[in-house]
Scaffold this active site. Structure first.
Site, PDB file in Angstrom:
ATOM      1  CE1 TYR A  52      -3.317  -2.713   0.014  1.00  0.00           C
ATOM      2  CE2 TYR A  52      -3.751  -2.297   2.329  1.00  0.00           C
ATOM      3  CZ  TYR A  52      -4.024  -2.989   1.161  1.00  0.00           C
ATOM      4  OH  TYR A  52      -5.014  -3.955   1.148  1.00  0.00           O
ATOM      5  CB  SER A 215     -13.672  -3.152  -2.311  1.00  0.00           C
ATOM      6  OG  SER A 215     -12.373  -2.721  -2.590  1.00  0.00           O
ATOM      7  N   PRO A 216     -16.104  -2.708   0.511  1.00  0.00           N
ATOM      8  CG  PRO A 216     -16.470  -1.998   2.707  1.00  0.00           C
ATOM      9  CD  PRO A 216     -15.373  -2.353   1.755  1.00  0.00           C
TER      10      PRO A 216
END
Length: 305
Positions: A52, A215-216
């Site tokens: 990230y 990634s909701p």
């Protein structure tokens, strides 16, 4: 915020976790504000990965955390490894090297949970087992899990590991419901009946593995958010109606929908906006009815058999 038990109660975590993928371009001050907001809302679980921001996300988080006295022992830090530049690598040496890099960037002596990020087609389970045992014995890693793995891949690893797999991080949102669809459309000759993940939802429930939903708020594969998206007008209208009933922001409804599932799935929310995070966390106060859950599922374009 309500809590869930992970690893048979060894970890008492907030039911919502904060994902730190997008913090790489923030200032230390803003990262500190985001962490403090999360803590105020009851979040004690923070998700990272060594890739990230090219490591910048871990570094900024570690710097901010270092300035917050007494916080490290109150939170759980999770990170992932295994993705390299253009390929995957679950070799013993890379896992050990990746963990040392994450520890240095996070400015901590231990990581609560380490996940293998995406399946490595060339995985040698014996090497993973050796790396995990070294990391566990040294105290650098307390718990282990995987991300984006199917049941047989977990079984293969578990055959060699001395430690339990306690987490499997998978894509899940109200518009990306593959792990739910197949179970609802058993024996149907339609696309939704295709089991693309080896019944991973049921497998994880049977084996005490916590599913974390990444990634909701996204649809497709990083195609964008479905919130206030004209492509999903019916869904947004339904979310507006439910949000009004429970007197919460609409952003809370997709998370409440995930939290309603009895598998006790832990959503990983990736917002960097403290105000938005507060709105999302109101999902913990919402207990959708069974009908509301199914109505939202159908509003996302799904049909019941």
């Amino acid at each position: 915020m309500r809590t869930i038990e992970i690893a048979n109660g060894e970890i008492r975590s907030s039911e919502i976790a904060l994902g730190c993928m997008r913090i790489a371009d923030m200032s230390v001050k803003d990262v500190s504000k985001l962490i403090n907001t999360a803590l105020e809302e009851g979040i004690n679980f923070f998700d990272h990965a060594d890739i990230y921001g090219g490591g910048k996300s871990e570094e900024l988080f570690g710097t901010a955390l270092k300035e917050m006295k007494g916080v490290r022992e109150k939170i759980f830090i999770q990170t992932k490894c295994g993705i390299r530049d253009g390929y995957y690598d679950f070799s013993r040496d890379h896992i050990l090297e990746a963990v040392d890099g994450s520890l240095k960037r996070l400015k901590t002596d231990y990581i609560d949970v380490l996940l293998l990020h995406r399946p490595d087609a060339l995985v040698e389970p014996e090497e993973v087992a050796e790396a995990f045992s070294i990391l566990h014995a040294s105290g650098k890693i307390r718990n282990f899990g995987v991300s984006n793995h199917n049941p047989m891949q977990i079984e293969l690893l578990s055959q060699y590991l001395n430690q339990r797999i306690i987490v499997n991080q998978l894509q899940l949102s109200i518009t990306n419901t593959g792990m739910i669809d197949a179970g609802l459309n058993v024996n149907m000759q339609i696309d939704k009946s295709v089991d693309r993940d080896g019944s991973v939802l049921d497998y994880c429930r049977l084996n005490g593995i916590t599913i974390q939903a990444w990634s909701p708020f996204q649809y497709g594969f990083f195609e964008g958010t479905f919130l206030d998206n004209p492509k999903f007008k019916t869904l947004n209208d339904e979310m507006d109606k439910v949000a009004k009933k429970y007197d919460v922001p609409k952003d809370a409804i997709p998370i409440a929908w995930i939290l309603k599932h009895p598998a006790k799935i832990q959503p990983i929310v990736g917002t960097t906006n403290p105000k938005h995070l507060k709105e999302i966390c109101q999902a913990s106060n919402v207990n959708l009815t069974r009908k509301e859950w199914y109505d939202l599922y159908k509003a996302a374009g799904n049909k019941l058999p």
